[in-house]
Design a protein around this motif. Structure first.
Motif, PDB file in Angstrom:
ATOM      1  N   THR A   1      19.116 -13.571  25.388  1.00  0.00           N
ATOM      2  CA  THR A   1      19.189 -15.033  25.247  1.00  0.00           C
ATOM      3  C   THR A   1      18.491 -15.526  23.986  1.00  0.00           C
ATOM      4  N   VAL A   2      17.808 -14.609  23.290  1.00  0.00           N
ATOM      5  CA  VAL A   2      16.972 -14.972  22.140  1.00  0.00           C
ATOM      6  C   VAL A   2      17.709 -14.684  20.837  1.00  0.00           C
ATOM      7  N   GLU A   3      17.500 -15.548  19.830  1.00  0.00           N
ATOM      8  CA  GLU A   3      18.005 -15.260  18.488  1.00  0.00           C
ATOM      9  C   GLU A   3      16.952 -14.430  17.765  1.00  0.00           C
ATOM     10  N   TRP A   4      17.342 -13.262  17.282  1.00  0.00           N
ATOM     11  CA  TRP A   4      16.413 -12.352  16.610  1.00  0.00           C
ATOM     12  C   TRP A   4      16.734 -12.334  15.124  1.00  0.00           C
ATOM     13  N   ILE A   5      15.740 -12.625  14.303  1.00  0.00           N
ATOM     14  CA  ILE A   5      15.915 -12.641  12.852  1.00  0.00           C
ATOM     15  C   ILE A   5      14.845 -11.737  12.241  1.00  0.00           C
ATOM     16  N   PRO A   6      15.258 -10.650  11.549  1.00  0.00           N
ATOM     17  CA  PRO A   6      16.622 -10.161  11.322  1.00  0.00           C
ATOM     18  C   PRO A   6      17.284  -9.707  12.631  1.00  0.00           C
ATOM     19  N   ALA A   7      18.603  -9.598  12.582  1.00  0.00           N
ATOM     20  CA  ALA A   7      19.363  -9.314  13.800  1.00  0.00           C
ATOM     21  C   ALA A   7      19.019  -7.960  14.407  1.00  0.00           C
ATOM     22  N   TRP A   8      18.591  -7.009  13.560  1.00  0.00           N
ATOM     23  CA  TRP A   8      18.283  -5.677  14.108  1.00  0.00           C
ATOM     24  C   TRP A   8      17.083  -5.712  15.060  1.00  0.00           C
ATOM     25  N   GLY A   9      16.311  -6.795  15.022  1.00  0.00           N
ATOM     26  CA  GLY A   9      15.169  -6.905  15.914  1.00  0.00           C
ATOM     27  C   GLY A   9      15.565  -6.845  17.380  1.00  0.00           C
TER      28      GLY A   9
END
Length: 925
Positions: free
Chosen positions: A437-445
């Motif tokens: 449900t979370v946006e991870w920045i960078p996406a690889w996180g």
């Protein structure tokens, strides 16, 4: 009497300093911000707007801040400042992590106390509290000096009574759901610090060791080797390990059930190893005369028995899916007291856990002849004994990556001890759902933390130290059973909230527990208290509740967590686990990470390497805004480098931005935007072009800020100042600004464009150049609806409504290209000393076709754009070539004393015989 025509020019005037003098000027600005309570007013002015909350991850309060701290807090400040100017109310509550061994060690060292045994527990805790309180004050001043705004007078501190109380409540809820238990399991153990460690407290480093192969003789082959015609008494399973000291804890040998194993005859002995690995093992043993006499599946080896090479016990053959064919022999030395995989697989066979190593890293009586040795000493002595007894198959010195304690840098041990654990397995799926449900920045996180959570079974949350939050568990004195009761733990929370966690030591269990409390197992009412403290990651991992939920103006979940990329196994994860375990959701909506700071050779910065640069050093030499500009210029989501040369380059970039602002301010000295503004659609063409470029910059910067891409903001603004402004627009504008009548529409148009540009630039720079933007704003004239007190109280700029089409933009892009082409020709004649300056020249353009038509249309703009005295257009002789020809000659006429242009009209006005007709007319108005 000759007239001084310089006095008739509108030359720039401003008290805005050319040099920022930031190291001296910034502290005065900071003092004013504090006197004016800028942060408090900002939050008050934004009351009623949508909330945007960035929750601060707490640094340890045990030393001066370093560049990593500065990077982290400055990035957060960019966001807090931007969001407060972009339509949000964005409060920021800084925090500090105050417990843990690093703090205890530094506090003891500062006080000259060598061992914790030399001081009582209460005295130690008071010593630590005084130590961290001092460093909180130091770090607070250092962060504020960087220009970081926030609730500095009301931060959160993990040792505060109210924080500890909420932390206990989180623990109580997790325990009540059955997630907390005590058990004997292998954990990371530091023999130097004498405590269990969390995964986040481990770092890997190269460590020299011996790769050792050991023979385990078969004692029970279940008749399988005998059926092959092989004497089972001559068969050996060969194991491989890099931790020789763990051999006394060996209770089993694990094989892969699906792998093929070879039986290798060498002399009178037979060795069992994985078919894919035996050749390398035989080479390590320098054995060449051998043959494979049989093969067998791993599953068929299960339940065979072997003799331990130096202890009076057998080691069982078991199977496990964790066995790989990457190295070794495929026969895995299994010591359940020294490895998580070993422990888990042994649970399937009811194999007991033996841990013959104590908390000091010394072997116990269970290690037999090697008792009393340290693990390092045991490595050598065990290898020697194995060689003497014929059980050593091969030995080779290697260097491998091995876990070390992040505090004392010594190799850790995997050691089974009684610890308190949180069973991540029980809510792992919910945690993964929350991650999604979370946006991870960078996406690889997202993949990184998902893998970490999926691979995790338990979280060891107990520590064998004194400085920290006590684990709120009681033990029955009669039966020894832990009393895990929510009401009892809430009583502890209430006590901590009122008196702090020292009360745990000062009060008897009977004074804390609710009246009438009895052991659920034996009915006794006599209790002791747990002596261990909680993992510090449980402290900070509870901050979403102890801070955000406790302060209604923050709330949880928050919008953003921003920390270094090492926090996927630290604060991001501990916060996630406590939040999901108690409230079923992630504590954050977005997680943003930054990399580590390295030197130019990509090495970590450290005092020992002599490559460290402190934030204090940078602010003293260059000022905080130069450091902030470096942060903005960096693609921080990866590891970033810094050096004194880079800082020098950033200082030069800062100067270019500052000079652009100063030049514009100088030319706005008589401009009142309330009276003198020209409608955008009535501006001169080049002014319109500049406003269009500004609009493009505003859009680009807003998008970059929204995506946290601060390097795009920096590079866009720097390019705009240098390329679009200094090298073109402001350069071209000088003649109109200086020579036209002060209140003429032409000059007011230029001032209007410049005002719009600097007003917008200052707002866009405010998150990054906090001090300098404040300084510019104080010199800038303002419109009635501006808040002149502080730029931070104003909104981010909006694009200017202006009626231009794509053809107009394309035309001015071509004019810009023409200027670049002509400049090259001008530079040649100036270099050859045909002329001293471009105003001495006449430029003739020879073109044909479409290019001729275009130049003819824009010809009136070109004299000022090229900064020459005359521009002529001719048809090219060779119309087919299509190439533009540029010819530069000396301009006709004489030099005008006022505007310095060359003109045949100089002297045409008898009152001003040294002026051109244009300047004479301006003075005659």
């Amino acid at each position: 009497m000759s007239q001084d025509y310089n006095l008739t020019l509108n030359l720039p005037k401003t008290e805005f300093p050319m040099r920022g003098g930031l190291p001296k000027a910034e502290p005065k600005t900071l003092e004013r911000w504090e006197e004016e309570k800028v942060y408090d007013k900002l939050i008050e002015k934004n009351e009623g707007k949508p909330k945007y909350v960035l929750h601060d991850g707490p640094p340890y309060a045990n030393g001066d801040i370093h560049l990593g701290h500065a990077l982290n807090k400055i990035l957060k400040d960019f966001i807090v400042r931007y969001k407060n100017m972009a339509g949000f109310q964005s409060p920021f509550v800084p925090g500090w992590d105050t417990h843990g061994l690093p703090t205890e060690l530094k506090a003891r060292a500062k006080a000259g106390i060598g061992s914790s045994a030399d001081i009582s527990v209460l005295e130690l805790r008071k010593l630590c509290e005084e130590f961290v309180t001092g460093y909180i004050d130091d770090q607070r001043s250092q962060f504020k000096r960087l220009g970081c705004i926030g609730e500095w007078d009301n931060p959160y501190i993990t040792l505060k009574h109210e924080f500890e109380a909420e932390q206990i409540k989180v623990f109580a809820e997790m325990a009540d759901k059955g997630y907390i238990y005590k058990g004997l399991k292998p954990v990371y153990w530091c023999p130097e610090c004498k405590t269990a460690l969390a995964e986040a407290e481990i770092e890997y480093a190269e460590d020299p060791c011996h790769s050792i192969y050991v023979k385990f003789r078969v004692t029970d082959d279940l008749g399988k080797f005998a059926a092959m015609g092989i004497d089972p008494n001559k068969v050996f399973f060969v194991i491989w390990t890099t931790t020789t000291w763990t051999l006394p804890a060996n209770l089993a040998i694990c094989v892969g059930p699906r792998y093929e194993y070879s039986v290798i005859k060498c002399g009178d002995e037979y060795y069992v190893m994985a078919t894919d690995l035996y050749e390398n093992a035989m080479a390590e043993a320098e054995l060449t005369d051998y043959e494979v006499v049989a093969t067998i599946k791993g599953a068929e080896l299960e339940y065979m028995k072997t003799q331990h090479p130096f202890l009076d016990r057998e080691s069982l053959l078991i199977v496990g899916e964790h066995v790989t064919l990457e190295s070794g022999t495929g026969c895995v030395h299994t010591a359940p007291g020294h490895g998580v995989d070993d422990f888990n697989v042994c649970q399937n066979y009811d194999i007991p856990t033996v841990c013959p190593v104590d908390g000091d890293g010394k072997l116990t009586e269970e290690a037999g002849r090697f008792a009393g040795l340290t693990t390092d000493e045991a490595n050598k002595q065990i290898a020697i004994y194995l060689d003497e007894t014929g059980a050593l198959f091969a030995l080779k010195k290697i260097i491998h990556q091995y876990p070390h304690c992040w505090r004392c840098k010594t190799p850790i041990l995997f050691r089974a001890t009684d610890q308190w654990f949180c069973s991540v397995d029980d809510f792992k799926d919910k945690a993964v759902d929350a991650i999604n449900t979370v946006e991870w920045i960078p996406a690889w996180g997202k993949d990184r933390i998902t893998a970490m959570v999926r691979d995790r079974k338990d979280w060891c949350i107990s520590r064998q130290r004194k400085w920290g939050v006590p684990i709120p568990i009681f033990y029955c004195k009669d039966c020894g059973e832990p009393y895990v009761n929510k009401e009892a733990m809430l009583a502890v929370a209430d006590l901590f909230g009122k008196e702090g966690s020292n009360a745990w030591l000062e009060k008897d269990a009977s004074e804390i527990l609710p009246e009438g409390t009895k052991c659920e197992k034996c009915g006794s009412s006599s209790f002791d208290k747990e002596k261990d403290i909680m993992d510090v990651w449980f402290d900070s991992g509870s901050s979403w509740r102890a801070v955000c939920k406790r302060r209604p103006y923050l709330g949880a979940p928050v919008d953003l967590y921003l920390e270094g990329n090492d926090q996927y196994r630290g604060w991001f994860q501990s916060s996630l686990l406590t939040s999901v375990a108690t409230q079923g959701v992630a504590p954050y909506r977005t997680v943003l990470t930054h990399g580590m700071i390295l030197d130019m050779e990509r090495r970590k910065m450290s005092k020992s390497l002599g490559n460290g640069i402190s934030p204090q050093e940078v602010t003293q030499q260059y000022g905080a805004d130069v450091l902030r500009l470096w942060v903005a210029s960096s693609d921080y989501q990866s590891d970033i480098s810094i050096s004194r040369d880079i800082l020098k380059q950033m200082s030069e970039a800062y100067r270019k931005i500052r000079n652009t602002a100063r030049y514009i301010l100088g030319n706005l000295n008589d401009f009142d935007p309330e009276k003198d503004m020209v409608d955008a659609n009535d501006l001169m063409p080049i002014d319109k072009w500049a406003v269009v470029k500004l609009n493009e910059l505003i859009t680009k910067c807003q998008n970059a800020y929204d995506k946290f891409e601060f390097h795009q903001v920096y590079h866009s603004i720097h390019k705009f100042c240098v390329v679009d402004m200094s090298n073109f627009y402001l350069d071209v504008l000088k003649d109109r600004l200086y020579t036209e009548k002060a209140d003429s529409k032409q000059r007011r148009a230029a001032q209007t464009a410049m005002y719009l540009i600097l007003d917008s630039l200052t707002r866009m720079l405010t998150p990054i150049l906090a001090y300098t933007a404040d300084e510019i704003w104080r010199y800038l004239p303002h419109r009635a609806d501006d808040d002149a007190e502080n730029v931070l109280y104003n909104s981010m700029p909006s694009t200017v409504a202006i009626d231009v089409d794509d053809d107009f933009i394309a035309a001015w892009d071509r004019i810009h290209e023409l200027r670049d082409t002509v400049k090259k020709s001008l530079e040649v004649v100036i270099k050859e000393k045909v002329v001293k300056a471009s105003l001495e020249t006449c430029v003739t353009l020879k073109a044909s076709g479409e290019e001729y038509d275009f130049i003819e249309k824009v010809l009136p703009e070109l004299r000022s754009v090229f900064i020459v005295s005359e521009v002529k257009l001719e048809k090219a002789d060779n119309a087919l070539s299509g190439e533009l020809e540029v010819a530069v000659t000396k301009a006709e006429g004489e030099k005008c004393e006022r505007c310095w242009s060359y003109s045949t009209t100089v002297g045409s006005d008898s009152e001003h015989p040294t002026l051109c007709a244009r300047c004479a007319a301006i003075l005659g108005q």
